[in-house]
Design a protein around this motif. Structure first.
Motif, PDB file in Angstrom:
ATOM      1  N   LEU A 153       0.848  -1.184   0.000  1.00  0.00           N
ATOM      2  CA  LEU A 153       0.000   0.000   0.000  1.00  0.00           C
ATOM      3  C   LEU A 153       0.886   1.238   0.000  1.00  0.00           C
ATOM      4  CD1 LEU A 153      -2.737   1.498   0.366  1.00  0.00           C
ATOM      5  CD2 LEU A 153      -2.456   1.166   2.838  1.00  0.00           C
ATOM      6  N   VAL A 154       0.724   2.085  -1.015  1.00  0.00           N
ATOM      7  CA  VAL A 154       1.468   3.331  -1.111  1.00  0.00           C
ATOM      8  C   VAL A 154       0.484   4.487  -0.978  1.00  0.00           C
ATOM      9  CG1 VAL A 154       2.949   4.794  -2.532  1.00  0.00           C
ATOM     10  CG2 VAL A 154       3.234   2.307  -2.589  1.00  0.00           C
ATOM     11  N   LEU A 155       0.662   5.299   0.047  1.00  0.00           N
ATOM     12  CA  LEU A 155      -0.189   6.458   0.294  1.00  0.00           C
ATOM     13  C   LEU A 155       0.563   7.728  -0.106  1.00  0.00           C
ATOM     14  CD1 LEU A 155      -1.502   5.523   3.863  1.00  0.00           C
ATOM     15  CD2 LEU A 155      -2.576   5.038   1.653  1.00  0.00           C
ATOM     16  N   VAL A 156      -0.121   8.625  -0.811  1.00  0.00           N
ATOM     17  CA  VAL A 156       0.485   9.905  -1.165  1.00  0.00           C
ATOM     18  C   VAL A 156       0.103  10.917  -0.097  1.00  0.00           C
ATOM     19  CG1 VAL A 156       0.612  11.758  -2.865  1.00  0.00           C
ATOM     20  CG2 VAL A 156       0.442   9.374  -3.624  1.00  0.00           C
ATOM     21  N   GLY A 157       1.103  11.377   0.642  1.00  0.00           N
ATOM     22  CA  GLY A 157       0.893  12.375   1.678  1.00  0.00           C
ATOM     23  C   GLY A 157       1.188  13.754   1.138  1.00  0.00           C
ATOM     24  N   SER A 158       1.897  14.570   1.918  1.00  0.00           N
ATOM     25  CA  SER A 158       2.219  15.930   1.486  1.00  0.00           C
ATOM     26  C   SER A 158       3.208  16.539   2.470  1.00  0.00           C
ATOM     27  CB  SER A 158       0.950  16.789   1.447  1.00  0.00           C
ATOM     28  OG  SER A 158       1.257  18.151   1.195  1.00  0.00           O
ATOM     29  N   LEU A 159       4.008  17.478   1.956  1.00  0.00           N
ATOM     30  CA  LEU A 159       4.804  18.311   2.862  1.00  0.00           C
ATOM     31  C   LEU A 159       3.905  18.963   3.903  1.00  0.00           C
ATOM     32  CD1 LEU A 159       7.317  19.950   3.746  1.00  0.00           C
ATOM     33  CD2 LEU A 159       6.749  21.582   1.900  1.00  0.00           C
ATOM     34  N   LEU A 160       2.655  19.287   3.516  1.00  0.00           N
ATOM     35  CA  LEU A 160       1.724  19.928   4.442  1.00  0.00           C
ATOM     36  C   LEU A 160       1.162  18.948   5.464  1.00  0.00           C
ATOM     37  CD1 LEU A 160      -0.153  22.465   2.152  1.00  0.00           C
ATOM     38  CD2 LEU A 160       1.834  22.804   3.618  1.00  0.00           C
ATOM     39  N   GLY A 161       1.628  17.723   5.458  1.00  0.00           N
ATOM     40  CA  GLY A 161       1.373  16.797   6.551  1.00  0.00           C
ATOM     41  C   GLY A 161       2.434  16.903   7.634  1.00  0.00           C
ATOM     42  N   LYS A 162       3.423  17.784   7.420  1.00  0.00           N
ATOM     43  CA  LYS A 162       4.515  17.968   8.385  1.00  0.00           C
ATOM     44  C   LYS A 162       4.623  19.412   8.867  1.00  0.00           C
ATOM     45  CE  LYS A 162       7.265  14.379   6.102  1.00  0.00           C
ATOM     46  NZ  LYS A 162       7.218  13.386   7.203  1.00  0.00           N
ATOM     47  N   ILE A 163       4.047  20.343   8.103  1.00  0.00           N
ATOM     48  CA  ILE A 163       4.104  21.752   8.474  1.00  0.00           C
ATOM     49  C   ILE A 163       2.688  22.337   8.368  1.00  0.00           C
ATOM     50  CG2 ILE A 163       6.470  21.926   7.600  1.00  0.00           C
ATOM     51  CD1 ILE A 163       5.353  23.504   5.204  1.00  0.00           C
ATOM     52  N   ALA A 164       2.538  23.588   8.736  1.00  0.00           N
ATOM     53  CA  ALA A 164       1.242  24.257   8.621  1.00  0.00           C
ATOM     54  C   ALA A 164       1.408  25.529   7.803  1.00  0.00           C
ATOM     55  CB  ALA A 164       0.676  24.589   9.996  1.00  0.00           C
ATOM     56  N   THR A 165       0.359  25.880   7.082  1.00  0.00           N
ATOM     57  CA  THR A 165       0.364  27.112   6.307  1.00  0.00           C
ATOM     58  C   THR A 165      -1.012  27.747   6.393  1.00  0.00           C
ATOM     59  OG1 THR A 165       0.866  28.056   4.116  1.00  0.00           O
ATOM     60  CG2 THR A 165      -0.322  25.975   4.154  1.00  0.00           C
ATOM     61  N   PRO A 166      -1.116  29.057   6.360  1.00  0.00           N
ATOM     62  CA  PRO A 166      -2.441  29.682   6.431  1.00  0.00           C
ATOM     63  C   PRO A 166      -3.254  29.434   5.166  1.00  0.00           C
ATOM     64  CG  PRO A 166      -0.762  31.339   5.994  1.00  0.00           C
ATOM     65  CD  PRO A 166      -0.034  30.066   6.278  1.00  0.00           C
ATOM     66  N   TRP A 167      -4.565  29.587   5.297  1.00  0.00           N
ATOM     67  CA  TRP A 167      -5.516  29.545   4.182  1.00  0.00           C
ATOM     68  C   TRP A 167      -5.676  28.160   3.556  1.00  0.00           C
ATOM     69  CZ3 TRP A 167      -1.753  33.751   2.955  1.00  0.00           C
ATOM     70  CH2 TRP A 167      -2.056  34.904   3.706  1.00  0.00           C
ATOM     71  N   MET A 168      -5.216  27.125   4.242  1.00  0.00           N
ATOM     72  CA  MET A 168      -5.396  25.766   3.723  1.00  0.00           C
ATOM     73  C   MET A 168      -5.751  24.804   4.861  1.00  0.00           C
ATOM     74  SD  MET A 168      -2.384  25.365   0.845  1.00  0.00           S
ATOM     75  CE  MET A 168      -3.126  23.892   0.136  1.00  0.00           C
ATOM     76  N   SER A 169      -6.511  25.276   5.841  1.00  0.00           N
ATOM     77  CA  SER A 169      -6.734  24.499   7.054  1.00  0.00           C
ATOM     78  C   SER A 169      -7.326  23.111   6.812  1.00  0.00           C
ATOM     79  CB  SER A 169      -7.613  25.273   8.040  1.00  0.00           C
ATOM     80  OG  SER A 169      -8.867  25.610   7.465  1.00  0.00           O
ATOM     81  N   PRO A 170      -8.309  22.914   5.924  1.00  0.00           N
ATOM     82  CA  PRO A 170      -8.845  21.557   5.770  1.00  0.00           C
ATOM     83  C   PRO A 170      -7.831  20.605   5.167  1.00  0.00           C
ATOM     84  CG  PRO A 170      -9.880  23.055   4.194  1.00  0.00           C
ATOM     85  CD  PRO A 170      -9.094  23.894   5.139  1.00  0.00           C
ATOM     86  N   TYR A 171      -7.062  21.091   4.198  1.00  0.00           N
ATOM     87  CA  TYR A 171      -6.060  20.235   3.563  1.00  0.00           C
ATOM     88  C   TYR A 171      -4.945  19.890   4.544  1.00  0.00           C
ATOM     89  CZ  TYR A 171      -2.797  18.486   0.038  1.00  0.00           C
ATOM     90  OH  TYR A 171      -1.933  17.699  -0.696  1.00  0.00           O
ATOM     91  N   VAL A 172      -4.435  20.902   5.253  1.00  0.00           N
ATOM     92  CA  VAL A 172      -3.364  20.666   6.226  1.00  0.00           C
ATOM     93  C   VAL A 172      -3.834  19.689   7.303  1.00  0.00           C
ATOM     94  CG1 VAL A 172      -1.959  21.740   8.019  1.00  0.00           C
ATOM     95  CG2 VAL A 172      -2.229  22.869   5.804  1.00  0.00           C
ATOM     96  N   THR A 173      -5.027  19.906   7.825  1.00  0.00           N
ATOM     97  CA  THR A 173      -5.563  19.011   8.860  1.00  0.00           C
ATOM     98  C   THR A 173      -5.656  17.592   8.351  1.00  0.00           C
ATOM     99  OG1 THR A 173      -6.848  20.827   9.816  1.00  0.00           O
ATOM    100  CG2 THR A 173      -7.550  18.597  10.359  1.00  0.00           C
ATOM    101  N   SER A 174      -6.165  17.423   7.142  1.00  0.00           N
ATOM    102  CA  SER A 174      -6.332  16.081   6.597  1.00  0.00           C
ATOM    103  C   SER A 174      -4.990  15.398   6.365  1.00  0.00           C
ATOM    104  CB  SER A 174      -7.138  16.132   5.295  1.00  0.00           C
ATOM    105  OG  SER A 174      -6.424  16.786   4.255  1.00  0.00           O
ATOM    106  N   LYS A 175      -4.004  16.131   5.870  1.00  0.00           N
ATOM    107  CA  LYS A 175      -2.726  15.498   5.568  1.00  0.00           C
ATOM    108  C   LYS A 175      -1.929  15.178   6.826  1.00  0.00           C
ATOM    109  CE  LYS A 175      -2.861  14.989   1.112  1.00  0.00           C
ATOM    110  NZ  LYS A 175      -2.816  13.650   0.497  1.00  0.00           N
ATOM    111  N   TRP A 176      -2.028  16.019   7.866  1.00  0.00           N
ATOM    112  CA  TRP A 176      -1.416  15.631   9.138  1.00  0.00           C
ATOM    113  C   TRP A 176      -2.027  14.318   9.621  1.00  0.00           C
ATOM    114  CZ3 TRP A 176       1.841  17.944  13.070  1.00  0.00           C
ATOM    115  CH2 TRP A 176       2.564  19.049  12.617  1.00  0.00           C
ATOM    116  N   ALA A 177      -3.330  14.201   9.502  1.00  0.00           N
ATOM    117  CA  ALA A 177      -3.993  12.976   9.944  1.00  0.00           C
ATOM    118  C   ALA A 177      -3.605  11.783   9.079  1.00  0.00           C
ATOM    119  CB  ALA A 177      -5.511  13.173   9.926  1.00  0.00           C
ATOM    120  N   VAL A 178      -3.461  11.993   7.771  1.00  0.00           N
ATOM    121  CA  VAL A 178      -3.029  10.909   6.891  1.00  0.00           C
ATOM    122  C   VAL A 178      -1.648  10.411   7.289  1.00  0.00           C
ATOM    123  CG1 VAL A 178      -2.266  10.394   4.531  1.00  0.00           C
ATOM    124  CG2 VAL A 178      -4.486  11.475   4.914  1.00  0.00           C
TER     125      VAL A 178
END
Length: 335
Positions: A153-178
């Protein structure tokens, strides 16, 4: 059931209609893998099916040369946020080919705006697609792998799963959780012989996700430099399938951003807002709207977006280099 060889894998690619998922489908087709393509967009998937069949090595284009059950590409429209839809995807794959050797999970949607300005239903749906969709796919895939004796199983995460940035709260929250989910099931998978779980974490990538995103900032998003092409991520995913790894980070700036966020939070917080405004949002005006969060926009789906690796490449490289030097100096001073 034993895992298929690298030359005869059956691979389910989710998010195959656009961006990283579509580029990965192309790369796997070229190497002769049997593909099960999934996304919400049936129209776009039909295009990807034709593209992949054209890329399959000549002898594999014929049904008798494919894995048992038919041609080497199967299309199954799937909404990962709906559990029954994910169940049907895997049922179709096993029914056609008898097994699934690997799963690449790439779907994601984005919502831009201050947290309080993004409608609650948009925030919730981004979480449903990005996080619950990942959980739905991982749950079914891992159970299947346990039954058949292996799988990857290969999951595609994001740099935004490790840091936070303004104006992208739902995406950042989801990727931290992923990322948290990925690490948890990686630990648990150690008790299941033959099962691998990998996380691939990109930085800025030139895909259509930015133009298709929900936006409540009256500006269109864009990938911050330096920008990788989707094909670069596809190569990293294929490499991961060939040689399993716990995580692969793809992006020249990833390590610098992560170090700044972890070790210099005060400096990071001062810089990230202006940086996001200049480099993470374009000057293209956008009326507020939900984009493709609730339903696909097939006309906008493609491998790449409109940014290309060339845009602000020099600015990105200079920023990364300067940031890295700054981080090193501050850390050296602390020691």
């Amino acid at each position: 059931m034993a895992r298929g060889t690298a030359s005869s894998r059956v691979v389910v690619v989710l998010g195959a209609s656009s961006g990283i998922g579509r580029a990965t489908a192309h790369a796997l087709a070229r190497r002769g893998d049997t593909l099960v393509l999934a996304s919400r967009s049936a129209d776009a998937l039909a295009d990807v099916e034709r593209e992949c069949l054209a890329l399959v090595p000549g002898s594999r284009r014929h049904p008798h040369e494919a894995a048992a059950g038919g041609p080497p590409v199967l299309v199954v429209p799937t909404d990962v946020s709906v559990r029954d839809s994910v169940d049907r995807l895997f049922e179709r794959a096993v029914e056609r080919y008898g097994r699934v050797d690997a799963v690449v999970h790439a779907p994601a949607v984005v919502g831009y705006g201050r947290f309080e300005d993004i409608p609650a239903e948009v925030f919730d749906q981004v979480i449903a697609v990005n996080l619950l969709g990942t959980a739905n796919v991982a749950r079914v895939a891992l159970r299947l792998f346990q039954r058949q004796g292996g799988g990857h199983l290969v999951l595609v995460g994001s740099l935004l799963g490790k840091i936070a940035t303004p104006w992208m709260s739902p995406y950042v929250t989801s990727k931290w959780a992923v990322h948290g989910l990925a690490r948890t099931i990686q630990v648990e998978a150690r008790e299941t012989p033959g099962v691998d779980v990998s996380l691939v974490s990109p930085g800025g990538v030139d895909t259509p996700i930015y133009a298709q995103a929900a936006s409540y900032v009256r500006r269109e998003g864009r990938p911050p430099p330096p920008v990788d092409r989707p094909e670069t991520l596809a190569r990293a995913i294929v490499k991961t399938l060939d040689k399993p790894a716990r995580e692969r980070s793809v992006g020249l700036a990833n390590a610098t951003w992560t170090a700044g966020f972890r070790f210099l939070p005060g400096v990071y917080d001062v810089l990230v807002g202006p940086g996001m405004s200049r480099l993470g949002l374009s000057t293209t005006a956008r009326e507020p709207g939900a984009g493709n969060v609730f339903a696909p926009l097939p006309d906008g789906e493609d491998v790449t977006g409109k940014w290309g690796r060339h845009w602000l490449r020099g600015v990105g490289l200079v920023a990364v280099a300067a940031g890295a030097v700054g981080v090193r100096r501050v850390l050296a001073a602390r020691h």
